[in-house]
Scaffold this motif. Structure first.
Motif, PDB file in Angstrom:
ATOM      1  N   VAL A   1     -19.014  51.198 -58.480  1.00 15.07           N
ATOM      2  CA  VAL A   1     -20.300  51.270 -59.182  1.00 15.07           C
ATOM      3  C   VAL A   1     -20.232  50.476 -60.474  1.00 15.07           C
ATOM      4  CG1 VAL A   1     -21.898  52.779 -60.385  1.00 15.07           C
ATOM      5  CG2 VAL A   1     -20.957  53.487 -58.198  1.00 15.07           C
TER       6      VAL A   1
ATOM      7  N   ILE B   1     -22.510  47.136 -61.465  1.00 12.08           N
ATOM      8  CA  ILE B   1     -23.376  47.048 -62.645  1.00 12.08           C
ATOM      9  C   ILE B   1     -22.949  45.884 -63.533  1.00 12.08           C
ATOM     10  CG2 ILE B   1     -24.152  48.236 -64.714  1.00 12.08           C
ATOM     11  CD1 ILE B   1     -25.228  49.874 -62.678  1.00 12.08           C
TER      12      ILE B   1
ATOM     13  N   LEU C   1     -29.683  66.393 -54.008  1.00 16.57           N
ATOM     14  CA  LEU C   1     -28.804  65.346 -54.517  1.00 16.57           C
ATOM     15  C   LEU C   1     -29.021  65.168 -56.010  1.00 16.57           C
ATOM     16  CD1 LEU C   1     -28.290  61.812 -52.980  1.00 16.57           C
ATOM     17  CD2 LEU C   1     -28.520  62.149 -55.416  1.00 16.57           C
TER      18      LEU C   1
ATOM     19  N   LEU D   1     -23.551  65.231 -55.167  1.00 16.26           N
ATOM     20  CA  LEU D   1     -23.026  65.098 -53.814  1.00 16.26           C
ATOM     21  C   LEU D   1     -21.723  65.842 -53.599  1.00 16.26           C
ATOM     22  CD1 LEU D   1     -23.684  61.277 -53.433  1.00 16.26           C
ATOM     23  CD2 LEU D   1     -24.796  63.068 -52.117  1.00 16.26           C
TER      24      LEU D   1
ATOM     25  N   ILE E   1     -28.466  52.004 -57.470  1.00 15.49           N
ATOM     26  CA  ILE E   1     -27.780  51.034 -58.321  1.00 15.49           C
ATOM     27  C   ILE E   1     -28.627  49.780 -58.485  1.00 15.49           C
ATOM     28  CG2 ILE E   1     -25.773  49.526 -58.511  1.00 15.49           C
ATOM     29  CD1 ILE E   1     -24.210  51.684 -56.966  1.00 15.49           C
TER      30      ILE E   1
ATOM     31  N   LEU F   1     -24.074  53.265 -68.409  1.00 21.04           N
ATOM     32  CA  LEU F   1     -24.985  53.375 -67.278  1.00 21.04           C
ATOM     33  C   LEU F   1     -24.254  53.764 -66.006  1.00 21.04           C
ATOM     34  CD1 LEU F   1     -27.795  53.122 -66.136  1.00 21.04           C
ATOM     35  CD2 LEU F   1     -27.338  50.717 -65.680  1.00 21.04           C
ATOM     36  N   SER F   2     -23.111  53.122 -65.752  1.00 21.57           N
ATOM     37  CA  SER F   2     -22.461  53.445 -64.487  1.00 21.57           C
ATOM     38  C   SER F   2     -21.874  54.848 -64.528  1.00 21.57           C
ATOM     39  CB  SER F   2     -21.413  52.396 -64.102  1.00 21.57           C
ATOM     40  OG  SER F   2     -20.547  52.132 -65.149  1.00 21.57           O
ATOM     41  N   ASP F   3     -21.420  55.288 -65.687  1.00 21.89           N
ATOM     42  CA  ASP F   3     -20.966  56.678 -65.785  1.00 21.89           C
ATOM     43  C   ASP F   3     -22.120  57.647 -65.532  1.00 21.89           C
ATOM     44  OD1 ASP F   3     -18.372  56.060 -66.255  1.00 21.89           O
ATOM     45  OD2 ASP F   3     -18.470  56.297 -68.438  1.00 21.89           O
ATOM     46  N   PHE F   4     -23.225  57.336 -66.158  1.00 19.62           N
ATOM     47  CA  PHE F   4     -24.415  58.169 -65.953  1.00 19.62           C
ATOM     48  C   PHE F   4     -24.768  58.264 -64.473  1.00 19.62           C
ATOM     49  CE2 PHE F   4     -28.970  57.763 -65.048  1.00 19.62           C
ATOM     50  CZ  PHE F   4     -29.404  59.015 -65.423  1.00 19.62           C
ATOM     51  N   LEU F   5     -24.744  57.124 -63.841  1.00 23.91           N
ATOM     52  CA  LEU F   5     -25.128  57.043 -62.443  1.00 23.91           C
ATOM     53  C   LEU F   5     -24.175  57.825 -61.545  1.00 23.91           C
ATOM     54  CD1 LEU F   5     -26.212  53.514 -61.273  1.00 23.91           C
ATOM     55  CD2 LEU F   5     -26.763  55.706 -60.240  1.00 23.91           C
ATOM     56  N   VAL F   6     -22.902  57.587 -61.764  1.00 26.53           N
ATOM     57  CA  VAL F   6     -21.912  58.267 -60.926  1.00 26.53           C
ATOM     58  C   VAL F   6     -21.988  59.767 -61.140  1.00 26.53           C
ATOM     59  CG1 VAL F   6     -19.462  58.574 -60.509  1.00 26.53           C
ATOM     60  CG2 VAL F   6     -20.384  56.282 -60.817  1.00 26.53           C
ATOM     61  N   ASP F   7     -22.134  60.174 -62.376  1.00 30.58           N
ATOM     62  CA  ASP F   7     -22.200  61.608 -62.648  1.00 30.58           C
ATOM     63  C   ASP F   7     -23.456  62.217 -62.043  1.00 30.58           C
ATOM     64  OD1 ASP F   7     -19.795  61.704 -63.911  1.00 30.58           O
ATOM     65  OD2 ASP F   7     -20.618  61.276 -65.886  1.00 30.58           O
ATOM     66  N   LEU F   8     -24.543  61.481 -62.147  1.00 33.31           N
ATOM     67  CA  LEU F   8     -25.763  61.972 -61.517  1.00 33.31           C
ATOM     68  C   LEU F   8     -25.519  62.163 -60.028  1.00 33.31           C
ATOM     69  CD1 LEU F   8     -29.336  60.506 -61.950  1.00 33.31           C
ATOM     70  CD2 LEU F   8     -28.482  61.203 -59.747  1.00 33.31           C
ATOM     71  N   LEU F   9     -24.955  61.164 -59.403  1.00 30.48           N
ATOM     72  CA  LEU F   9     -24.765  61.225 -57.957  1.00 30.48           C
ATOM     73  C   LEU F   9     -23.772  62.313 -57.567  1.00 30.48           C
ATOM     74  CD1 LEU F   9     -24.701  57.402 -57.216  1.00 30.48           C
ATOM     75  CD2 LEU F   9     -26.383  59.038 -56.379  1.00 30.48           C
TER      76      LEU F   9
END
Lengths: 225, 225
Positions: free
Chosen positions: A113, A117, A211, A216, B185, B204-212
């Motif tokens: 990820v 980005i 989700l 997940l 993404i 951003l990628s941390d935010f995204l991964v944590d969200l997921l």
DNA sequence: CCTTGTTGACTGACGCATCAGTCTAGGAAC
DNA sequence: GTTCCTAGACTGATGCGTCAGTCAACAAGG
């Protein structure tokens, strides 16, 4: 027109093809497919109109080759990042503050990820090519569509802020969260048009909400893998 | 061409405008903006070429009005669903921050997502209009792009399946999960082009991964109801 | 080293199709 | 008769793809 050196050797020609591709990339990304003309590409490449056709069959062929090449480069980069994260897995310490320590299994995912980005960040034209969105339609459309989609994000953001105020949802950039939610819904809806995954609207929306709300992973607390 | 009844009353004319809009919707959704001609719309509406211009200023104006109308209908539907879910659930909404999460707080959110998906399901053309994607470019492009984006989903799916096998990630439709991840993404990357939210790639990628992985809620997971 | 011939990369004007938007005759409603 | 809608032929602009021609690079012969 400014004369350019004639490409003689095979390397010259390969490099000229590359030049054209690079020029096309920037022009396509700027204006979209329909709005760019071969003349634009030729100008950007420092060649004449006809020369483009010496190297490429057609406007369409040029565009398709461009897309493939760009996507290939990105995939390669991602695979690298994931692979190197997988080998150095146990030593990975790039966890976020406040989160429980991730099991090593997550590392390649995190790395992928992140690499994606960053790759996009470094290459804005690529993003436009791959997620061409409204830009294929022209400036005024893009604005109009952005405004419309912004309304949905507004609506969503209100919900998000409400949940955050109540302490139900984690604090964070509500606008980004709202955008993530709306775009995720939109993308999945769009996917349903093309691919029938046999999920009912109910199943899909439950899946989506769960989700978004719970994530997940099986257990929030890490389990040894 | 077969003459049609002249629109005389204001209602007639309004209804004819609607007919044109409906025809335009289906044709635009099918072919995309550039590939549809005014003649196509006229044919679909059972009118002649010139009549379209009696009712609409230009192709662009027609398209923009169409988009606005469609988006408006969708927003209205979502607002309804969210509102009725909010009143139907416990009316505790104006609580202060820090209070224990009320169980009904999620309800409007769930309802809104559900309503959106269902609305899209019932109106495929709308999805194409709002998430026009490659379709604006034509058939062959669409396929080519779908293939390319499919490669990314493939890559992601492999990661997902690996995590699921290890018991780290919940079982579920891996393909849909993978698609959700890649498209999320992509959408966020695209958003960064337009809106500078000041987030670094890392954030951003941390935010995204944590969200997921963990979701948006404060409490990671409650027992499924 | 110079001349001459050959190849093929390069040029850009042009043919042709497409299509947005205009114009005007015709006819229905009143 | 007048007004207003409809029809569709027409115009002009745009742009893809072609092609006949130009000329740099190189090779062979003198």
């Amino acid at each position: 027109m400014a004369k350019i050196r004639r490409a003689v050797s095979e390397e010259d020609k390969a490099s000229r093809r590359q030049d054209i591709l690079a020029a096309a990339k920037s022009v396509f990304a700027e204006n979209g497919y329909h709005a760019t003309t071969i003349a634009d590409i030729a100008r950007a490449a420092g060649l004449s109109y006809g020369s483009i056709y010496w190297y490429y069959e057609s406007k369409e062929a040029l565009f398709l080759e461009l897309m493939s090449a760009e996507a290939g480069a990105l995939r390669e980069r991602i695979a690298e990042a994931a692979a190197s994260a997988a080998t150095g897995a146990t030593a990975a310490t790039t966890t976020t503050a406040g989160q429980p320590p991730s099991p090593g299994a997550e590392a390649p995912f995190r790395a992928a990820v992140r690499a994606t980005i960053e790759f996009y960040d470094a290459d804005r034209d690529l993003v436009k090519l791959l997620f061409r969105d409204a830009f294929a339609l022209g400036e005024s459309f893009e604005e109009h569509l952005a405004r419309i989609q912004g309304l949905f994000v507004d609506d969503t953001e209100r919900l998000v802020i409400g949940l955050q105020r109540q302490g139900v949802m984690q604090p964070g950039p509500s606008r980004v969260v709202a955008f993530a939610i709306t775009s995720l819904i939109g993308q999945l809806a769009h996917r349903r048009l093309v691919t029938d995954d046999g999920l009912s609207a109910e199943t899909l929306s439950d899946f989506l909400v769960d989700l978004l709300l719970h994530g997940l992973l099986v257990q929030p607390r890490s389990a040894p893998a």
